[in-house]
Design an enzyme around this catalytic site. Structure first.
Site, mmCIF file in Angstrom:
data_model
loop_
_atom_site.group_PDB
_atom_site.id
_atom_site.type_symbol
_atom_site.label_atom_id
_atom_site.label_comp_id
_atom_site.label_asym_id
_atom_site.label_seq_id
_atom_site.Cartn_x
_atom_site.Cartn_y
_atom_site.Cartn_z
ATOM 1 N N SER A 20 51.842 39.792 28.943
ATOM 2 C CA SER A 20 50.756 39.149 28.194
ATOM 3 C C SER A 20 50.792 39.655 26.759
ATOM 4 O O SER A 20 51.280 40.767 26.508
ATOM 5 C CB SER A 20 49.405 39.536 28.801
ATOM 6 O OG SER A 20 48.341 39.115 27.963
ATOM 7 N N LYS A 42 49.616 45.305 31.399
ATOM 8 C CA LYS A 42 50.543 44.364 30.769
ATOM 9 C C LYS A 42 51.543 45.110 29.869
ATOM 10 O O LYS A 42 52.719 44.735 29.801
ATOM 11 C CB LYS A 42 49.773 43.286 30.008
ATOM 12 C CG LYS A 42 48.981 42.365 30.935
ATOM 13 C CD LYS A 42 49.875 41.692 31.970
ATOM 14 C CE LYS A 42 49.120 40.707 32.849
ATOM 15 N NZ LYS A 42 49.999 39.985 33.783
ATOM 16 N N ASN A 47 54.622 36.721 38.681
ATOM 17 C CA ASN A 47 53.619 36.176 37.772
ATOM 18 C C ASN A 47 52.179 36.399 38.220
ATOM 19 O O ASN A 47 51.270 36.373 37.388
ATOM 20 C CB ASN A 47 53.915 34.668 37.636
ATOM 21 C CG ASN A 47 52.772 33.890 37.063
ATOM 22 O OD1 ASN A 47 52.563 33.886 35.852
ATOM 23 N ND2 ASN A 47 51.994 33.231 37.920
ATOM 24 N N ILE A 66 49.610 29.163 35.322
ATOM 25 C CA ILE A 66 50.905 29.392 34.690
ATOM 26 C C ILE A 66 52.019 29.389 35.739
ATOM 27 O O ILE A 66 53.096 28.826 35.522
ATOM 28 C CB ILE A 66 50.872 30.720 33.909
ATOM 29 C CG1 ILE A 66 49.924 30.585 32.704
ATOM 30 C CG2 ILE A 66 52.265 31.131 33.452
ATOM 31 C CD1 ILE A 66 49.609 31.895 31.980
ATOM 32 N N TYR A 112 43.530 45.801 32.224
ATOM 33 C CA TYR A 112 44.430 44.656 32.033
ATOM 34 C C TYR A 112 45.462 44.955 30.942
ATOM 35 O O TYR A 112 46.667 44.788 31.140
ATOM 36 C CB TYR A 112 43.602 43.421 31.667
ATOM 37 C CG TYR A 112 44.423 42.144 31.594
ATOM 38 C CD1 TYR A 112 44.722 41.428 32.743
ATOM 39 C CD2 TYR A 112 44.890 41.662 30.368
ATOM 40 C CE1 TYR A 112 45.478 40.262 32.678
ATOM 41 C CE2 TYR A 112 45.637 40.504 30.299
ATOM 42 C CZ TYR A 112 45.927 39.797 31.451
ATOM 43 O OH TYR A 112 46.679 38.638 31.382
ATOM 44 N N THR A 163 43.804 28.197 31.850
ATOM 45 C CA THR A 163 43.982 28.219 33.303
ATOM 46 C C THR A 163 42.665 28.702 33.903
ATOM 47 O O THR A 163 41.770 29.133 33.170
ATOM 48 C CB THR A 163 45.079 29.218 33.732
ATOM 49 O OG1 THR A 163 44.624 30.530 33.416
ATOM 50 C CG2 THR A 163 46.417 28.956 33.072
HETATM 51 N N1 LIG Z 1 45.775 32.465 31.282
HETATM 52 C C1 LIG Z 1 45.989 33.291 30.281
HETATM 53 O O1 LIG Z 1 45.404 33.178 29.193
HETATM 54 C C2 LIG Z 1 47.018 34.374 30.411
HETATM 55 C C3 LIG Z 1 47.424 35.023 29.246
HETATM 56 C C4 LIG Z 1 48.384 36.023 29.329
HETATM 57 C C5 LIG Z 1 48.915 36.364 30.563
HETATM 58 N N2 LIG Z 1 48.479 35.726 31.676
HETATM 59 C C6 LIG Z 1 49.067 36.146 32.948
HETATM 60 O O2 LIG Z 1 49.673 35.031 33.581
HETATM 61 C C7 LIG Z 1 49.625 35.216 34.998
HETATM 62 C C8 LIG Z 1 49.040 33.982 35.643
HETATM 63 O O3 LIG Z 1 47.758 33.782 35.091
HETATM 64 P P1 LIG Z 1 46.961 32.422 35.291
HETATM 65 O O4 LIG Z 1 46.110 32.278 34.103
HETATM 66 O O5 LIG Z 1 47.869 31.327 35.693
HETATM 67 O O6 LIG Z 1 46.034 32.874 36.533
HETATM 68 P P2 LIG Z 1 45.337 31.974 37.685
HETATM 69 O O7 LIG Z 1 44.173 32.777 38.139
HETATM 70 O O8 LIG Z 1 45.130 30.577 37.225
HETATM 71 O O9 LIG Z 1 46.462 31.964 38.829
HETATM 72 C C9 LIG Z 1 46.841 33.165 39.474
HETATM 73 C C10 LIG Z 1 47.501 32.834 40.795
HETATM 74 O O10 LIG Z 1 47.871 34.080 41.423
HETATM 75 C C11 LIG Z 1 47.477 34.032 42.792
HETATM 76 N N3 LIG Z 1 47.255 35.384 43.309
HETATM 77 C C12 LIG Z 1 46.216 36.214 43.000
HETATM 78 N N4 LIG Z 1 46.330 37.357 43.699
HETATM 79 C C13 LIG Z 1 47.475 37.270 44.422
HETATM 80 C C14 LIG Z 1 48.130 38.140 45.334
HETATM 81 N N5 LIG Z 1 47.626 39.354 45.642
HETATM 82 N N6 LIG Z 1 49.268 37.722 45.916
HETATM 83 C C15 LIG Z 1 49.780 36.502 45.640
HETATM 84 N N7 LIG Z 1 49.204 35.627 44.777
HETATM 85 C C16 LIG Z 1 48.066 36.012 44.184
HETATM 86 C C17 LIG Z 1 46.200 33.200 42.775
HETATM 87 O O11 LIG Z 1 45.876 32.694 44.069
HETATM 88 C C18 LIG Z 1 46.567 32.110 41.775
HETATM 89 O O12 LIG Z 1 47.259 31.036 42.391
HETATM 90 C C19 LIG Z 1 48.850 36.501 35.241
HETATM 91 O O13 LIG Z 1 49.733 37.576 35.404
HETATM 92 C C20 LIG Z 1 48.064 36.670 33.946
HETATM 93 O O14 LIG Z 1 47.721 37.997 33.681
HETATM 94 C C21 LIG Z 1 47.554 34.740 31.636
#
Ligand SMILES: NC(=O)c1ccc[n+]([C@@H]2O[C@H](COP(=O)([O-])OP(=O)(O)OC[C@H]3O[C@@H](n4cnc5c(N)ncnc54)[C@H](O)[C@@H]3O)[C@@H](O)[C@H]2O)c1
Length: 268
Positions: free
Chosen positions: A155, A174, A103, A31, A170, A205
């Site tokens: 989220s 959120k 994010n 994302i 989680y 993702t």
């Molecule tokens: N994918 C979903 O279904 C979904 C749904 C609702 C909310 N979200 C939220 O969206 C956000 C992104 O999720 P995503 O699915 O893209 O995750 P992802 O795992 O694909 O990407 C997360 C990114 O964050 C980076 N990261 C992790 N720890 C870190 C740190 N300590 N410092 C800096 N960077 C760090 C990772 O290296 C990665 O590039 C998150 O907050 C997640 O909770 C995701």
């Protein structure tokens, strides 16, 4: 645009981000990368902030190849000193910070009665504490400029309790992000900073693929889709319009809000 003045600027121009400087935490993939790409396509310079060096550089090169001005900041956003350096590196390079997209986040599933306290703290540290640290460091620059747009990733799990998986840490973080967003919005509104959040539903993702790549996971995916009125999982591209809207002057009268983009999941 000054307050109390009706703008005559055409609507699509109000979404442009030319001359703006943005950072996106967790911008190396998923994302966060989608957000970075969207902000860059709308005209902003974009810093990819991430802990993953290889993916961060790949993401940055992809943006640059598309004609977007981009840089990498390697930082663990759970570390206060690294968060301060993150903002400083962007300001040193581009002289300002207009848009902060907080994010980076992790998911963890475990039954609460046996959840290891270290795992609870790991989730809270990244999903909530780090969001506060980033907002604070970004605001220190934005308050001096009298302008800023902060967009936090919450989220749908901050609104509903997902099922059947157990993920109390989680969900709690959120919900915390949504109320932190409102609290900071109220605190900084009179000084030019808007703070809003986006709440995605299940989005394809790496974070989600880790859970649905097994045969049992695929059954779970079917269940999630059956619970989603629009009948599919979200894509990163489904979220891109929202981040540009919240980063742009098109949303100047909006603060403390949460945009739920979940295919209707929270409706029932
Ligand atoms: N994918 C979903 O279904 C979904 C749904 C609702 C909310 N979200 C939220 O969206 C956000 C992104 O999720 P995503 O699915 O893209 O995750 P992802 O795992 O694909 O990407 C997360 C990114 O964050 C980076 N990261 C992790 N720890 C870190 C740190 N300590 N410092 C800096 N960077 C760090 C990772 O290296 C990665 O590039 C998150 O907050 C997640 O909770 C995701």
């Amino acid at each position: 645009m000054s307050d109390n003045v009706q703008t005559s600027k055409p609507i699509l121009e109000r979404f442009r981000l030319d001359g703006r400087v943005a950072l996106v935490t967790g911008g190396a993939m998923g994302i966060g990368f989608g957000y970075a790409e969207a902000l860059g396509q709308a005209g902003a310079k974009v810093a990819i902030v991430d802990i993953n060096k290889e993916f961060a550089h790949k993401a940055c090169e992809t943006l640059q190849a598309a004609g977007i001005e981009a840089m990498v900041v390697l930082a663990d956003v759970t570390q206060p000193d690294q968060v301060k350096r993150m903002v400083q590196e962007v300001v040193d390079r581009w002289g300002r910070l207009d848009i902060g997209v907080n994010n980076a986040g992790i998911a963890h599933w475990h039954d609460s009665e046996t959840l290891d306290y270290a795992d609870w703290k790991r989730v809270v540290d990244l999903n909530l504490n780090a969001v506060f640290l980033c907002c604070q460091a970004e605001a220190q620059v934005m308050l001096k400029a009298g302008y800023g747009k902060i967009i936090n990733t919450a989220s749908m799990s901050g609104h509903i309790v997902n099922r059947p998986q157990n993920q109390a840490a989680y969900n709690a973080t959120k919900a915390g992000v949504i109320h932190l967003t409102r609290s900071l919005a109220a605190e900084w509104a009179s000084r030019g900073i808007r703070v809003n959040s986006i709440s995605p539903g299940y989005t394809r993702t790496a974070l989600v693929e880790q859970f649905i790549s097994t045969p049992e996971g695929r059954e779970l995916e079917k269940l999630w889709i059956s619970l989603t009125p629009l009948g599919r999982m979200g894509l990163v591209s489904d979220l891109q319009g929202a981040v540009v809207y919240l980063a742009s002057e098109a949303s100047d009268f909006m603060t403390g809000s949460d945009l739920i983009i979940d295919g209707g999941y929270c409706c029932w």
